[in-house]
Design an enzyme around this catalytic site. Structure first.
Site, short mmCIF file in Angstrom:
data_model
loop_
_atom_site.label_atom_id
_atom_site.label_comp_id
_atom_site.label_asym_id
_atom_site.label_seq_id
_atom_site.Cartn_x
_atom_site.Cartn_y
_atom_site.Cartn_z
N TYR A 218 31.44 40.61 46.21
CA TYR A 218 32.66 40.72 45.42
C TYR A 218 33.87 40.18 46.19
O TYR A 218 34.65 39.38 45.66
CB TYR A 218 32.89 42.18 45.03
CG TYR A 218 34.18 42.44 44.29
CD1 TYR A 218 34.27 42.17 42.93
CD2 TYR A 218 35.30 42.96 44.94
CE1 TYR A 218 35.45 42.40 42.24
CE2 TYR A 218 36.47 43.20 44.26
CZ TYR A 218 36.55 42.92 42.91
OH TYR A 218 37.73 43.14 42.23
N LYS B 210 36.22 36.90 45.21
CA LYS B 210 37.64 37.02 44.92
C LYS B 210 38.50 36.19 45.88
O LYS B 210 39.53 35.63 45.49
CB LYS B 210 38.07 38.49 44.94
CG LYS B 210 37.49 39.32 43.80
CD LYS B 210 37.89 38.75 42.44
CE LYS B 210 37.44 39.65 41.30
NZ LYS B 210 37.85 39.11 39.96
#
Length: 257
Positions: free
Chosen positions: A161, A165
């Protein structure tokens, strides 16, 4: 809904609009006068609920479903939104994403790709399709990616994640350079911990630590993220592109020693 708001006359597409943050963004865009296409994949009821609230207040909204890990589906989604908007799309908010918790040591390449394709590749494909459309219309347009404070401050179990990002932030900066001559601005919004139903009960220690860390003394709300996106899509941000706007109540300003 306002006909004289900051986004009056705009047509916006918000991906992942069935969840809390996506709903908050879509509702704020509508409150500021935009017609809003709400994308969802599985959270159909959430997207329909938000669309219903927009219509009940006098705004324009439509719900569109698509699997954003499919490049062709991304392009078709952008096309559908523009057709619904009378051939125009002035704002795209790439909000759709996933945030599973998994240790890096046991992660497979398939696990990695599932997060990267949803959080990053979909951003690339939707932005490319939207920019091509915006290039041919008066006034160009704006694209806003929803990144995260975890793009800079990684958390355990979030390696895929966090990496996705961080890449989203850099994609926006690169796209700002290349799409700028087309009249297309590209920015990111990096939220901190956003409140949702049941969060305090499910993660009391994390909520306590966040409130202690944040200068504002509270968790974020979906409309806090929506406000940042409205600003970046408005004329007030006409000279802002390639920027990452952190929306975390001041948590990132906390000393690290």
């Amino acid at each position: 809904m306002s006909r004289e708001g900051l986004l009056a006359g705009q047509v916006a597409l918000v991906t992942g609009a069935g969840g809390g943050v996506g709903q908050g963004i879509a509702l704020r865009f509508a409150e500021e006068g935009a017609a809003v296409a709400l994308h969802c994949r599985t959270s159909v009821s959430g997207a329909q609920e938000a669309a219903g609230r927009i219509r009940a207040a006098g705004g324009a909204a439509v719900v569109l479903r698509a699997e954003l890990t499919d490049e062709d589906a991304c392009r078709d989604l952008v096309r559908q939104a523009a057709e619904w908007g009378g051939g125009r799309l002035t704002a795209l908010v790439n909000n759709a994403g996933v945030q599973p918790v998994q240790d890096l040591a046991g992660m497979t390449a398939a696990d990695w790709r599932a997060v990267v394709d949803t959080n990053l590749t979909s951003v690339f494909a939707c932005t490319q399709a939207a920019a091509e459309l915006m290039r041919d219309q008066d006034g160009g347009g704006s694209v806003t990616h929803i990144a995260s404070v975890e793009a800079r401050s990684p958390a355990p179990g979030h390696a895929h994640y966090c990496a996705s990002k961080a890449a989203v932030v850099m994609h926006a900066r690169s796209a700002a350079q290349e799409y700028g001559p087309w009249g297309v601005r590209v920015n990111t919004v990096s939220p901190g911990l956003i409140d949702r139903e049941g969060l305090a009960e499910a993660w009391p220690e994390g909520v306590r630590r966040w409130r202690q860390a944040a200068a504002a003394g509270r968790l974020g709300r979906p409309e806090d993220v929506g406000d940042a996106c409205v600003f970046l899509a408005s004329r007030m941000a006409s000279w802002i592109t390639g920027h990452d706007l952190v929306v975390d109540g001041g948590a990132s300003a906390r000393p690290t020693w």
